[in-house]
Structures are given as C-alpha cells and as structure tokens.
Motif scaffolding. Structure first.
Motif, PDB file in Angstrom:
ATOM      1  N   SER A 270     -23.946 -62.805   7.362  1.00 28.36           N
ATOM      2  CA  SER A 270     -25.042 -62.664   8.323  1.00 28.36           C
ATOM      3  C   SER A 270     -26.377 -63.039   7.675  1.00 28.36           C
ATOM      4  CB  SER A 270     -25.062 -61.229   8.853  1.00 28.36           C
ATOM      5  OG  SER A 270     -26.221 -60.989   9.574  1.00 28.36           O
TER       6      SER A 270
ATOM      7  N   ASN B  76     -25.002 -66.899   9.382  1.00 30.49           N
ATOM      8  CA  ASN B  76     -23.716 -67.188  10.021  1.00 30.49           C
ATOM      9  C   ASN B  76     -23.271 -66.028  10.895  1.00 30.49           C
ATOM     10  OD1 ASN B  76     -23.553 -69.570   8.510  1.00 30.49           O
ATOM     11  ND2 ASN B  76     -22.679 -68.454   6.780  1.00 30.49           N
ATOM     12  N   ARG B  77     -22.147 -66.243  11.605  1.00 31.11           N
ATOM     13  CA  ARG B  77     -21.504 -65.128  12.291  1.00 31.11           C
ATOM     14  C   ARG B  77     -21.056 -64.127  11.229  1.00 31.11           C
ATOM     15  NH1 ARG B  77     -19.044 -67.052  17.439  1.00 31.11           N
ATOM     16  NH2 ARG B  77     -17.356 -65.575  17.211  1.00 31.11           N
ATOM     17  N   GLY B  78     -21.146 -62.856  11.530  1.00 34.40           N
ATOM     18  CA  GLY B  78     -20.781 -61.841  10.536  1.00 34.40           C
ATOM     19  C   GLY B  78     -19.285 -61.638  10.447  1.00 34.40           C
ATOM     20  N   ILE B  79     -18.619 -62.562   9.796  1.00 33.86           N
ATOM     21  CA  ILE B  79     -17.164 -62.492   9.664  1.00 33.86           C
ATOM     22  C   ILE B  79     -16.821 -62.285   8.195  1.00 33.86           C
ATOM     23  CG2 ILE B  79     -15.053 -63.884   9.840  1.00 33.86           C
ATOM     24  CD1 ILE B  79     -16.229 -65.041  12.409  1.00 33.86           C
TER      25      ILE B  79
ATOM     26  N   PHE C 246     -22.221 -64.057  18.924  1.00 29.30           N
ATOM     27  CA  PHE C 246     -21.550 -63.070  18.066  1.00 29.30           C
ATOM     28  C   PHE C 246     -22.297 -61.742  18.073  1.00 29.30           C
ATOM     29  CE2 PHE C 246     -20.632 -60.949  14.052  1.00 29.30           C
ATOM     30  CZ  PHE C 246     -19.257 -61.062  13.980  1.00 29.30           C
ATOM     31  N   TYR C 247     -23.617 -61.812  18.004  1.00 28.50           N
ATOM     32  CA  TYR C 247     -24.427 -60.596  17.867  1.00 28.50           C
ATOM     33  C   TYR C 247     -24.871 -60.083  19.235  1.00 28.50           C
ATOM     34  CZ  TYR C 247     -24.612 -62.004  12.983  1.00 28.50           C
ATOM     35  OH  TYR C 247     -24.277 -62.355  11.709  1.00 28.50           O
TER      36      TYR C 247
ATOM     37  N   HIS D 162     -23.012 -74.256  15.997  1.00 28.31           N
ATOM     38  CA  HIS D 162     -23.146 -73.160  15.033  1.00 28.31           C
ATOM     39  C   HIS D 162     -24.111 -72.108  15.591  1.00 28.31           C
ATOM     40  CE1 HIS D 162     -23.323 -71.182  11.046  1.00 28.31           C
ATOM     41  NE2 HIS D 162     -24.573 -70.911  11.407  1.00 28.31           N
TER      42      HIS D 162
ATOM     43  N   ILE E 177     -19.611 -54.862  12.424  1.00 33.15           N
ATOM     44  CA  ILE E 177     -18.839 -55.472  11.332  1.00 33.15           C
ATOM     45  C   ILE E 177     -19.737 -55.829  10.143  1.00 33.15           C
ATOM     46  CG2 ILE E 177     -18.963 -57.776  12.396  1.00 33.15           C
ATOM     47  CD1 ILE E 177     -15.975 -56.462  10.389  1.00 33.15           C
ATOM     48  N   CYS E 178     -21.034 -56.047  10.394  1.00 34.99           N
ATOM     49  CA  CYS E 178     -21.933 -56.414   9.305  1.00 34.99           C
ATOM     50  C   CYS E 178     -22.155 -55.290   8.308  1.00 34.99           C
ATOM     51  CB  CYS E 178     -23.257 -56.933   9.839  1.00 34.99           C
ATOM     52  SG  CYS E 178     -23.068 -58.534  10.624  1.00 34.99           S
TER      53      CYS E 178
ATOM     54  N   GLY F 142     -22.552 -70.146  18.223  1.00 27.35           N
ATOM     55  CA  GLY F 142     -21.601 -69.226  17.594  1.00 27.35           C
ATOM     56  C   GLY F 142     -22.298 -67.952  17.162  1.00 27.35           C
ATOM     57  N   VAL F 143     -23.453 -68.114  16.541  1.00 30.21           N
ATOM     58  CA  VAL F 143     -24.221 -66.960  16.064  1.00 30.21           C
ATOM     59  C   VAL F 143     -24.777 -66.163  17.249  1.00 30.21           C
ATOM     60  CG1 VAL F 143     -26.339 -66.303  14.846  1.00 30.21           C
ATOM     61  CG2 VAL F 143     -24.775 -67.951  13.819  1.00 30.21           C
TER      62      VAL F 143
ATOM     63  N   LYS G 106     -31.088 -72.388   6.563  1.00 30.46           N
ATOM     64  CA  LYS G 106     -30.168 -71.749   7.494  1.00 30.46           C
ATOM     65  C   LYS G 106     -30.248 -70.222   7.453  1.00 30.46           C
ATOM     66  CE  LYS G 106     -25.644 -71.429   7.211  1.00 30.46           C
ATOM     67  NZ  LYS G 106     -24.279 -71.813   6.891  1.00 30.46           N
TER      68      LYS G 106
ATOM     69  N   ILE H 160     -31.202 -66.141  11.812  1.00 31.90           N
ATOM     70  CA  ILE H 160     -31.180 -64.853  12.536  1.00 31.90           C
ATOM     71  C   ILE H 160     -32.598 -64.447  12.954  1.00 31.90           C
ATOM     72  CG2 ILE H 160     -30.544 -62.388  12.341  1.00 31.90           C
ATOM     73  CD1 ILE H 160     -28.008 -63.837  12.046  1.00 31.90           C
TER      74      ILE H 160
END
Lengths: 526, 151
Positions: free
Chosen positions: A285, A289-292, B57-58, B50, A275-276, B53-54, B13, B17
């Motif tokens: 991303s 953050n989450r890649g939304i 997700f990946y 948070h 999705i990114c 969450g990250v 922040k 990643i």
C-alpha cells in the motif's frame, strides 16, 4: 514561566470531540475570561481520561476533581461554583467511590502513563515528565547492538497480534550494511473492537515518536514512516504536530544532538483496508499498490519497502520501548509473566457497566479485567461469552473467565490475545448472530488474492445465512468447520487463517445456539 | 484542472494513495472521476488499470459520484452487538434510499463500513470527516434534520 493556580484538562479524543468537547472547551475559555480568571486557570487538551459513556469529561488539578457529562450549558455554573466559590459542582462530579471501583491503574501503566495527564499537543509537557530521555540515552550512550540486545532481553513481544519478539525482529535487520533501511510503524488499526493505538497516538504522540526514533537507531534506519489509517484524522494531526515540534527541538533531522545520526519521520495514510494491517500488504500500500500480501520469505526485515530492509512494528509495541531503555530489561521482565513480560492495553466493550480501556500487566485474568476495569456486567444482563482478540479472536465461555491473559496461557486454550479487544456478550444474544457479523467482516475484507480465503468466506457466509433462515440441517455445522479448517491450513496470510478461531469456538462452546435456529425451523416444517 | 493537486506531489508511484485522497477530498461529489484517473495516469506514468485497481481495492475511494454528505455506518461486531442493524433500517427509512445509493437531492449517500475504532460509543457512523456515536433513532432524526437545515 507563567504560574496558574489551576489546570483544567479536557479530553479531546475523537469520542469526546464528537460529543462536543471542543464546544465545551471554547465555552470554558470564554467563561473564564469573562471572570478574569484566564490568567489563573489554564485550559489544556489531553487524551482520553478513561471514562466512556460519560460524555465530555474534564479533570481539574491540583483539586483532582473529575467531571463527567459536561455540556456547554453547564459551563457557567461550573466556573462560578468551582473557580469563583471554590466548591465542586457536585452533580457532575464522577464520584470518588466510583473512581475507586474503576481504578484507572496509572501505577501499572507504561504506554498510557501520560495519557490524560499531559497536553499531547505540547512537547514541553512530554519533556516535563521525562520524555526523550531514553532517546538521548540511546543516541549518546548506547551502541545500536546494545539497544537491540536490551529489547531482546526485555522479552518485549509484538502487540499487533502475532506476538513475535521485537528484539529478534530487529536483530535480522540491524546487521545488514550498505543499504537504505526503513522503520515502519503499523498504525492501520482496523481490528473490530480495537482502538488502543488511537488512544496512544491521541493521548501521547511523543511517546510513539520516541520509540520510533530508538527503533530506527537500533536497526540503522534513517527514514521512518508511521502508517495511519485514513479515518484517524485526529491522530494524523496530532502526530504531525509532534513531528514538527521534534524537528524544531533538534530531536529529528540531520546530525541529531551532534551524534552524527540522521533521521526523518513521515506520516503515511491508508485508505480503508483491514488487510493493510498485514505487514507486507501495508508495504504494498505504501508503494502505491493494492494492499495484497507478498510471499514470505523474504521477510520485510530483509526485503521490504522498495525492496530494502524494513522493520514493521505495531504502535503499542513501540510505545513500550522508551521505558525499556530508561529503566532496563530487568525492570521490564519483572512486570507481567515470564513468557510475556510487560503490560497490555485492552479495550473492554459490549455489555459491561463501564466500557473503556485499561492497561494491566500480562497475565491478568479475564474475570479481573471485566469485573474490575469494566465495572462488571451491565445492570440486568448476565455474562454469556466474550469475543477476545477482535474479530479474528475466539468466543470464550464463562468456564474460561479465569484464564490468564497473555500469549502463552491463551495459546493453551487455542485462543489468541490478538489486538486486545474484549467484546462482552450478554445471554440474550445468539452467538450465531455475532458469528454472522464476524464472517461478514472477513468476507468484505478478504483481499481476493488466494482462493481459500476469497471463496471460503463466501461459503461460510452462505452457510450461516442458511442456518439462520432455517434451511440447514446439523450437517451444515460440520461443513462450516471443514471450510474454516481448510482455510486455516491453506490460506495465504493470517486473514484467511484466523476464521477457524471464531467459527470453531462458537461451534464448540455454543452449539445450542446453532441448534436453536436449526430446530426452530424443523418444528415449523412438521 | 487536476494539475494544481498533482504538482504538490513528486511524480512517483508511492504517492498514488495520497494523490487519490487529495483529488477525492477536493471533489464536491466525493469521488475520483475518469478524467482525474487519466490525469493521474499521465502524471505518474502508470497505467489507468493500475489506478482503477487501487481505487476499487480501498473502501474510502469511490469511482462514482456521491452525495454532499457521505454517511458511513459501522457494521462490525461491536456495533452490531449494540444494534447497528436497527440504525441502518432507520437511516434507510429516513433517507428513503438503500445502502450504496444517493438521495435524489444529492445531499446524502449511505454506505456501510468496517470498524471505525470508536467502539466505546457503539453504534457509530461517520458523515464525511465527523464521527457520531451512541446512535439512537432520535439522534439520527436530529443529525439528518440539522444537516438538511444547514444546506
């Protein structure tokens, strides 16, 4: 400068490295040194030479001989035959006639013109083939608005899939004043069957950098990021090296070439999320953050990274820019078709004789691409379908082999160019099995933000499993189409919207494959 | 214990990643532990939820310990067309584990992943940072054997 009588170019892209390219290279260097040839014969690393399923390939210049399937144990005979006795080691030579059959098409290449010809880790090689001339020209002779206008006039369209004109994208951001602006290069290549961006970055990283520099100047960004997927370690290393060299040569940094323009380029890495590739998800991303995906508008060109104007372009798009600046918009317009100028890099995969890549003008037919550049079908297999445009593409049947491949012509067939992946499928494969694999991919990669995509993919997956298990009737097919159609109309971003393409095309073109599963079970139940 | 890694990065922040990548790459069990998350949370001043969450997700991240060698087999259409499901069966059989599990000796974890961009050599898998392509049953035997020998 040192003079070498011969140059050995050895391909060290990921595919070759995993087949032992580095070991072969080290063996070559040792063997040459053993015969005191290391001052006469130069060993260089380069990107893919364009042959696949041929193991480690090396090219020897100026002799222009290409060897395939080179193994460490072949090295000593190769050195003694070719460099001591001066005759090619025949059993490893990739035949001339074969090379003619599979043209490498360098004369038509733009973005891959240097891949396989220069050492991607050496900035001087790139400078030697006219590299960074466009950057110099843009920086010292052109105003930002002229650059935007030239790219607009060239008709360059985004190569990431959607085909949005690059110049128009830039023109939204360019006039904004008084804020920090960014350029982001989307190298989060994840579309199944696509690795064109990897080959560009591994084969000619400086070209991507040069394009990025010009784009940054055009839109007034003093900071650019290249967002590369985490798995592409070699790309990350090569680009970092290229960036370091560009700083060393004063092509990046403060007051570049005394023009008063500052630019920094940094690499960002992804962590594995298809999705990114969607530009707003990519920006999320980058922010940690989450890649939304975000709501659009505002588009990233106005509010992007850190809420500042951000231009996001695909690697292949940007790699076209230096040539356009050097040779002009008119030159570019003369290549390809009127609506889609330029070339396109395709990856040809699956049941073709020679899987690999090619760069051809827009508008080349699918038949030509498969037969000429893919070497036709694999021996003993017949063409059934080609999944064109990646997983978010469509299944084309043999009645569509003569479709011209460009944004405009494919749209007439309700098809897409997508990322340029062409997956050729032979007639022993049931399309339902392929569709299951496609749906499984989207089911896994859906980010979960919106209901149609999150739930639709799950339902589609259940339907296709049901069909394969023989529990479904023909009405299941209508249900699948209804779900995919609803997803297309109501999903938040392109990920959920694109399922309709493979589902509908599979149902339209290959309904018999679905029926064979449905009827097989019926027959047993009777 | 994570301070060494953390202090390489500015406490903003957008570095999250990379920090998570760095922590995971330096963990012998290839995962991000609860205590690591706690340290990152304090350093970046962002909530633990948070970060989870990250992390979840990946696909490259794991919140549970993994084997010394993480196998990631591609299951996307181009690899599927060239028989990745047979290779998956072979891997499960050879290692005696299911997808997502780790062998009892802690040497291998088996995972599936999406396209790795080496479709010219399908079917393809990654073991940690290395790619293996044109996979066959024999090749799997050999690769697994070599790693077992090398330990």
């Amino acid at each position: 400068m040192k003079y070498f009588r011969s140059h050995i170019l050895i391909e060290t892209d990921e595919a070759s490295v995993q087949q032992g390219a580095r070991e072969v290279m080290n063996a070559l260097k040792q063997e040459l040194a053993k015969h005191n040839l290391d001052q006469e014969v130069n060993v260089l690393e380069t990107g893919s030479l364009g042959f696949f399923e041929r193991g480690v390939c090396i090219a020897v210049y100026p002799d222009d001989v290409i060897y395939g399937n080179v193994k460490v144990e072949d090295v000593s005979s190769l050195v003694s035959e070719h460099f001591l006795k001066g005759r090619p080691l025949t059993h490893l030579v990739i035949e001339r006639s074969e090379k003619k059959n599979i043209p490498l098409g360098y004369d038509k290449r733009i973005v891959l013109e240097n891949s396989g010809n220069i050492d991607p880790e050496e900035i001087n090689d790139y400078l030697g083939v006219g590299g960074y001339l466009a950057w110099e020209k843009a920086l010292l002779e052109m105003k930002p608005e002229d650059i935007v206008q030239t790219v607009k006039d060239s008709g360059l369209r985004g190569r990431g899939g959607a085909g949005f004109p690059a110049g128009i994208k830039w023109s939204f951001t360019s006039p904004i004043k008084g804020v920090q602006k960014y350029v982001v290069i989307n190298a989060d290549e994840g579309e199944p069957g696509t690795f064109k961006d990897r080959l560009i970055m591994e084969g000619d990283p400086h070209k991507l950098l040069e394009g990025t520099m010009i784009a940054s100047l055009a839109v007034g960004a003093t900071k650019a990021y290249i967002y590369i997927r985490g798995e592409y370690k070699l790309c990350i290393n090569r680009l970092q090296r290229a960036i370091d060299q560009a700083y060393e040569y004063g092509l990046l940094g403060k007051n570049i070439l005394e023009s008063g323009f500052d630019l920094d380029i940094e690499i960002e890495t992804g962590a594995g999320a298809y999705i990114c590739g969607e530009e707003t998800a990519l920006i999320e991303s980058m922010e940690g953050n989450r890649g939304i995906p975000r709501t659009k508008p505002p588009y990233p060109g106005v509010k992007g990274f850190m809420q500042n104007p951000t231009v996001v372009n695909n690697v292949e798009t940007i790699a076209n820019v230096p040539a356009i600046i050097n040779k002009g918009a008119d030159w570019y317009r003369n290549i390809g078709t009127a609506e889609s100028p330029g070339t396109k890099v395709y990856t040809i995969l699956g049941d073709v004789a020679v899987p690999g890549l090619c760069e051809v003008p827009m508008g080349t037919t699918l038949r030509t691409i498969i037969n000429t550049y893919g070497g036709g079908m694999k021996k003993g297999s017949r063409f059934k379908s080609a999944l064109v445009g990646g997983a978010a593409g469509i299944f084309l049947g043999d009645n569509m082999l003569d479709v011209k491949m460009d944004f405009h012509n494919l749209a007439e067939y309700k098809a897409v160019l997508g990322s340029g992946a062409i997956l050729v499928i032979n007639d022993s494969v049931n399309i339902v099995d392929m569709l299951e694999s496609v749906i499984k991919f989207f089911r896994h990669e859906s980010c979960g933000k919106c209901v149609p995509c999150r739930n639709g993919n799950e339902q589609l997956y259940k339907s296709v499993r049901k069909i394969k298990a023989g529990y479904a009737g023909e009405d299941e097919l209508d249900k699948m189409l209804l779900i995919a159609d609803t997803m297309q109309k109501t999903s938040f971003c392109a990920l959920g919207q694109s399922l309709l393409l493979p589902v509908k095309s599979a149902l339209d073109m290959f309904k018999d494959d679905f029926l064979s599963y449905i009827n097989k079970k019926k027959a047993i139940n009777k | 214990m994570y301070q060494e890694i953390l202090k390489k990065y500015e406490p903003t922040k957008d570095n999250l990643i990379y920090i998570l990548h760095d922590i995971q790459d330096n963990d012998p069990q290839h995962y991000v532990s609860e205590s690591a998350v706690q340290s990152v949370s304090e350093y970046l001043r962002i909530p633990v939820n948070h970060i989870y969450g990250v992390l979840t997700f990946y696909t490259m991240y794991s919140t549970t310990p993994r084997g010394k060698n993480v196998i990631r087999l591609c299951e996307s259409p181009p690899c599927y067309l060239r028989g990745s499901d047979n290779i998956l069966a072979k891997l499960k059989n050879t290692l005696g584990i299911k997808t997502g599990e780790t062998t009892s000796d802690g040497l291998f974890t088996l995972e599936l992943c999406a396209c790795l961009g080496l479709c010219g050599n399908a079917p393809v898998m990654m073991i940690n940072d290395d790619f293996y392509g044109d996979l066959t049953d024999d090749k799997i035997d050999q690769i697994i054997h070599n790693i077992r020998e090398a330990k």
